[in-house]
Design a protein around this motif. Structure first.
Motif, PDB file in Angstrom:
ATOM      1  N   GLU A  93       0.830  -1.198   0.000  1.00  0.00           N
ATOM      2  CA  GLU A  93       0.000   0.000   0.000  1.00  0.00           C
ATOM      3  C   GLU A  93       0.869   1.254   0.000  1.00  0.00           C
ATOM      4  OE1 GLU A  93      -3.093  -0.228  -0.512  1.00  0.00           O
ATOM      5  OE2 GLU A  93      -3.817  -2.094   0.363  1.00  0.00           O
ATOM      6  N   GLU A  94       0.298   2.356  -0.444  1.00  0.00           N
ATOM      7  CA  GLU A  94       1.047   3.615  -0.534  1.00  0.00           C
ATOM      8  C   GLU A  94       1.553   4.084   0.822  1.00  0.00           C
ATOM      9  OE1 GLU A  94      -2.397   7.014  -0.463  1.00  0.00           O
ATOM     10  OE2 GLU A  94      -1.932   6.104  -2.395  1.00  0.00           O
ATOM     11  N   TRP A  95       0.938   3.655   1.917  1.00  0.00           N
ATOM     12  CA  TRP A  95       1.402   4.056   3.246  1.00  0.00           C
ATOM     13  C   TRP A  95       2.441   3.088   3.811  1.00  0.00           C
ATOM     14  CZ3 TRP A  95      -3.600   2.672   2.099  1.00  0.00           C
ATOM     15  CH2 TRP A  95      -4.082   1.501   2.652  1.00  0.00           C
ATOM     16  N   GLY A  96       2.872   2.121   2.998  1.00  0.00           N
ATOM     17  CA  GLY A  96       4.045   1.330   3.327  1.00  0.00           C
ATOM     18  C   GLY A  96       3.816  -0.074   3.845  1.00  0.00           C
ATOM     19  N   VAL A  97       2.591  -0.497   4.101  1.00  0.00           N
ATOM     20  CA  VAL A  97       2.380  -1.867   4.560  1.00  0.00           C
ATOM     21  C   VAL A  97       2.213  -2.795   3.369  1.00  0.00           C
ATOM     22  CG1 VAL A  97       1.287  -1.097   6.708  1.00  0.00           C
ATOM     23  CG2 VAL A  97      -0.152  -1.731   4.764  1.00  0.00           C
ATOM     24  N   ARG A  98       2.589  -4.037   3.563  1.00  0.00           N
ATOM     25  CA  ARG A  98       2.342  -5.076   2.561  1.00  0.00           C
ATOM     26  C   ARG A  98       1.270  -5.957   3.172  1.00  0.00           C
ATOM     27  NH1 ARG A  98       3.726  -6.786  -2.196  1.00  0.00           N
ATOM     28  NH2 ARG A  98       4.077  -8.980  -2.677  1.00  0.00           N
ATOM     29  N   ARG A  99       0.180  -6.193   2.430  1.00  0.00           N
ATOM     30  CA  ARG A  99      -0.932  -6.913   3.022  1.00  0.00           C
ATOM     31  C   ARG A  99      -1.833  -7.565   1.987  1.00  0.00           C
ATOM     32  NH1 ARG A  99      -5.940  -3.166   4.637  1.00  0.00           N
ATOM     33  NH2 ARG A  99      -6.234  -2.082   2.672  1.00  0.00           N
ATOM     34  N   PHE A 100      -2.679  -8.446   2.490  1.00  0.00           N
ATOM     35  CA  PHE A 100      -3.779  -9.005   1.711  1.00  0.00           C
ATOM     36  C   PHE A 100      -4.926  -9.271   2.676  1.00  0.00           C
ATOM     37  CE2 PHE A 100      -1.580 -12.768   3.195  1.00  0.00           C
ATOM     38  CZ  PHE A 100      -2.570 -13.719   3.399  1.00  0.00           C
TER      39      PHE A 100
END
Length: 117
Positions: A93-100
């Motif tokens: 995400e643009e705010w720096g987290v990697r997620r699903f």
């Protein structure tokens, strides 16, 4: 998957309007972040925390909890291998987290996430 922390995501109509109860009454005084649609408040004494969420800004559904892990890519591969329903594919995400986001068999949507170092 190694879970390092689980955070409750409480659905609220307005983060700023809800803030007072969680900070003034519950004493969760540290605002770790506030992006308008999600904010995390933490107890400075114990580290207990909660996230207030209006609607997830980039996902089709809002998750009920965020499960933090040190290997989000491995967790994603495992979810796929198990045939779990992926609600939102893995992304940074643009705010720096990697997620699903994945749907648990009970129907709850879970945010599987790794914060940047």
């Amino acid at each position: 998957m190694r879970v390092t922390r689980v955070t409750a995501n409480l659905r609220v109509a307005d983060v700023d309007a809800a803030k007072g109860f969680y900070t003034d009454y519950l004493g969760l005084s540290t605002e770790e972040f506030n992006m308008g649609w999600v904010a995390r408040y933490t107890s400075p004494d114990t580290g207990a925390n909660v996230q207030l969420v209006t609607q997830d800004a980039t996902a089709p559904e809002s998750p009920v909890i965020s499960v933090h892990t040190d290997d989000v890519d491995g967790a994603y591969e495992e979810a796929q291998r198990l045939g779990l329903e992926i609600v939102q594919p893995i992304a940074t995400e643009e705010w720096g987290v990697r997620r699903f986001l994945v749907r648990a068999p009970d129907g709850n949507v879970i945010n599987i996430v790794r914060h940047r170092e």
